[in-house]
Scaffold this motif. Structure first.
Motif, mmCIF file in Angstrom:
data_model
loop_
_atom_site.group_PDB
_atom_site.id
_atom_site.type_symbol
_atom_site.label_atom_id
_atom_site.label_comp_id
_atom_site.label_asym_id
_atom_site.label_seq_id
_atom_site.Cartn_x
_atom_site.Cartn_y
_atom_site.Cartn_z
ATOM 1 N N ASN A 25 0.818 -1.210 0.000
ATOM 2 C CA ASN A 25 0.000 0.000 0.000
ATOM 3 C C ASN A 25 0.850 1.258 0.000
ATOM 4 N N THR A 26 2.112 1.103 -0.339
ATOM 5 C CA THR A 26 3.032 2.236 -0.400
ATOM 6 C C THR A 26 4.116 1.938 -1.425
ATOM 7 N N THR A 27 4.873 2.919 -1.784
ATOM 8 C CA THR A 27 5.952 2.719 -2.756
ATOM 9 C C THR A 27 7.093 1.948 -2.106
ATOM 10 N N LEU A 28 7.529 0.863 -2.776
ATOM 11 C CA LEU A 28 8.639 0.066 -2.276
ATOM 12 C C LEU A 28 9.880 0.358 -3.094
ATOM 13 N N ASN A 29 10.971 0.600 -2.415
ATOM 14 C CA ASN A 29 12.229 0.884 -3.087
ATOM 15 C C ASN A 29 13.172 -0.313 -2.971
ATOM 16 N N PRO A 30 14.067 -0.460 -3.911
ATOM 17 C CA PRO A 30 15.040 -1.544 -3.807
ATOM 18 C C PRO A 30 15.987 -1.280 -2.638
ATOM 19 N N GLY A 31 16.551 -2.350 -2.096
ATOM 20 C CA GLY A 31 17.459 -2.224 -0.959
ATOM 21 C C GLY A 31 17.284 -3.372 0.012
ATOM 22 N N GLU A 32 17.775 -3.181 1.226
ATOM 23 C CA GLU A 32 17.767 -4.254 2.234
ATOM 24 C C GLU A 32 16.521 -4.152 3.106
ATOM 25 N N TYR A 33 15.785 -5.280 3.170
ATOM 26 C CA TYR A 33 14.585 -5.382 3.993
ATOM 27 C C TYR A 33 14.860 -6.354 5.150
ATOM 28 N N THR A 34 14.320 -6.025 6.313
ATOM 29 C CA THR A 34 14.486 -6.893 7.492
ATOM 30 C C THR A 34 13.156 -7.537 7.818
ATOM 31 N N VAL A 35 13.176 -8.859 8.007
ATOM 32 C CA VAL A 35 11.988 -9.624 8.361
ATOM 33 C C VAL A 35 12.167 -10.150 9.781
ATOM 34 N N GLU A 36 11.177 -9.834 10.668
ATOM 35 C CA GLU A 36 11.218 -10.313 12.055
ATOM 36 C C GLU A 36 9.924 -11.052 12.364
ATOM 37 N N LEU A 37 10.040 -12.141 13.121
ATOM 38 C CA LEU A 37 8.890 -12.937 13.541
ATOM 39 C C LEU A 37 8.865 -13.002 15.064
ATOM 40 N N PHE A 38 7.695 -12.767 15.676
ATOM 41 C CA PHE A 38 7.535 -12.751 17.135
ATOM 42 C C PHE A 38 6.397 -13.675 17.537
ATOM 43 N N CYS A 39 6.565 -14.311 18.715
ATOM 44 C CA CYS A 39 5.483 -15.132 19.267
ATOM 45 C C CYS A 39 5.763 -15.375 20.748
ATOM 46 N N ASP A 40 4.718 -15.294 21.570
ATOM 47 C CA ASP A 40 4.836 -15.555 23.018
ATOM 48 C C ASP A 40 5.948 -14.721 23.670
ATOM 49 N N ASN A 41 6.056 -13.455 23.259
ATOM 50 C CA ASN A 41 7.063 -12.535 23.812
ATOM 51 C C ASN A 41 8.496 -12.952 23.474
ATOM 52 N N TYR A 42 8.679 -13.696 22.394
ATOM 53 C CA TYR A 42 10.003 -14.058 21.893
ATOM 54 C C TYR A 42 10.171 -13.512 20.482
ATOM 55 N N ARG A 43 11.401 -13.110 20.163
ATOM 56 C CA ARG A 43 11.736 -12.840 18.760
ATOM 57 C C ARG A 43 12.209 -14.175 18.169
ATOM 58 N N LEU A 44 11.396 -14.751 17.282
ATOM 59 C CA LEU A 44 11.705 -16.069 16.743
ATOM 60 C C LEU A 44 12.796 -16.015 15.671
ATOM 61 N N ALA A 45 12.818 -14.922 14.924
ATOM 62 C CA ALA A 45 13.790 -14.828 13.834
ATOM 63 C C ALA A 45 13.950 -13.384 13.415
ATOM 64 N N SER A 46 15.118 -13.070 12.853
ATOM 65 C CA SER A 46 15.399 -11.759 12.266
ATOM 66 C C SER A 46 16.343 -11.999 11.082
ATOM 67 N N ARG A 47 15.803 -11.774 9.879
ATOM 68 C CA ARG A 47 16.564 -12.059 8.657
ATOM 69 C C ARG A 47 16.573 -10.807 7.773
ATOM 70 N N ARG A 48 17.642 -10.673 6.975
ATOM 71 C CA ARG A 48 17.743 -9.547 6.023
ATOM 72 C C ARG A 48 17.747 -10.078 4.588
ATOM 73 N N PHE A 49 17.032 -9.349 3.744
ATOM 74 C CA PHE A 49 16.911 -9.743 2.350
ATOM 75 C C PHE A 49 17.127 -8.506 1.475
ATOM 76 N N THR A 50 17.907 -8.708 0.422
ATOM 77 C CA THR A 50 18.134 -7.623 -0.530
ATOM 78 C C THR A 50 17.165 -7.764 -1.695
ATOM 79 N N MET A 51 16.329 -6.764 -1.848
ATOM 80 C CA MET A 51 15.321 -6.760 -2.915
ATOM 81 C C MET A 51 15.773 -5.803 -4.016
ATOM 82 N N LYS A 52 15.761 -6.308 -5.267
ATOM 83 C CA LYS A 52 16.280 -5.525 -6.401
ATOM 84 C C LYS A 52 15.164 -4.929 -7.249
ATOM 85 N N LYS A 53 15.591 -3.986 -8.100
ATOM 86 C CA LYS A 53 14.656 -3.342 -9.027
ATOM 87 C C LYS A 53 14.627 -4.092 -10.336
#
Length: 306
Positions: free
Chosen positions: A278-306
């Motif tokens: 719902n917004t303009t996405l630019n190329p670059g590094e995106y961070t993905v985080e997953l949380f559950c039961d007051n824990y951070r389950l994962a934190s990963r970085r992904f490079t998205m290209k144009k």
């Protein structure tokens, strides 16, 4: 008058003169002897007074020395069991001060008063010996108590160290148990999609973002419904919004999306969470985080290209 009469009269006059001179000499000798005796008596009295004054000064110095010594122990007298010593010392001290005042005011020293003063000073010395003996005994007892306290203190420190060590071990065990209950995730992946759901290589043209992952089997994790919150942070550092807020480590965080799953301890594979762009996405590094039961389950970085 005959020649014989003249001679007799001259001899009589000579005898009278000699008698008078002899009496005068005797009287002079008596006066000199009396004067010397008086001088000797006066010298003797003066010497006695000087000796008495010297004795008084010596006794006064002894009293001052005793007073100074007593002042060193005065702050410890309240710890002594024998309070009568303090009463006796003060009574003797008052007598000494009274005798010293009397002797200072008298022009002629009294040997009797000096003797009384000497006796009172001797009494003070005896009381001081009792003081010193009791305080030395008290000091030894206190030294023993201090040594005992140091030993107890050392034992307490050792116990405290042991308790702290056991507490640390328990904390580590609790942490391990807590971490064992945490959900694990593997294979986290971020994919941009076209409108038809197929993969879109150009992030600027993406209509949807998809995050996929797998939850492995974990028998330590409590089973039941699990709410998994997704946060995607763009290259500008902003969270892509759209999901509900949640609490993590006492703070309220916004999410990109949330997915609820039923977890029964078995592996759950190919879990997908979608987010509509719902917004303009630019190329670059995106961070993905997953949380559950007051824990951070994962934190990963992904490079998205144009």
């Amino acid at each position: 008058m005959t020649e014989q009469s003249k001679k007799s009269k001259g001899m009589l006059i000579a005898l009278i003169v000699m008698g008078v001179l002899l009496v005068g000499a005797v009287l002079a000798m008596i006066l000199v002897s009396t004067s010397k005796t008086k001088q000797l008596d006066e010298a003797k009295n003066l010497n006695e007074q000087l000796q008495l004054t010297n004795e008084q000064l010596q006794l006064a110095n002894e009293y001052q020395a005793l007073n100074l010594e007593f002042q060193q122990y005065e702050n410890q007298t309240q710890m002594l069991a024998n309070d009568s010593l303090n009463i006796k010392y003060n009574a003797a001290k008052q007598k000494v001060e009274k005798l010293l005042q009397e002797l200072n005011n008298e022009k002629t020293k009294s040997a009797k008063r000096i003797k009384e003063l000497e006796g009172e000073i001797s009494t003070l010395k005896g009381i001081m010996r009792h003081y010193v003996a009791q305080i030395d005994s008290l000091g030894k007892e206190n030294a023993g108590l201090r040594a005992e306290n140091e030993q107890i203190k050392t034992q307490n420190q050792q116990l405290s160290t042991q308790v702290a060590s056991v507490s640390q071990q328990n904390e580590r065990l609790n942490e391990r148990m807590t971490l064992a209950e945490k959900l694990n995730v593997t294979g986290v992946k971020l994919t941009s999609l076209k409108k038809n759901g197929k993969e879109e290589k150009n992030i600027t043209k993406a209509k949807q973002l998809m995050v996929t992952f797998t939850i492995p089997q974990n028998n330590s994790t409590p089973v039941g419904m699990k709410k998994i919150y997704l946060r995607i942070v763009n290259p500008e550092g902003d969270v892509l919004s759209g999901g509900p807020s949640f609490t993590f480590e006492g703070a309220t965080l916004s999410s990109t999306a949330m997915k609820a799953i039923e977890y029964q301890g078995e592996e759950v594979s190919s879990i997908k969470i979608y987010w509509d762009v719902n917004t303009t996405l630019n190329p670059g590094e995106y961070t993905v985080e997953l949380f559950c039961d007051n824990y951070r389950l994962a934190s990963r970085r992904f490079t998205m290209k144009k």
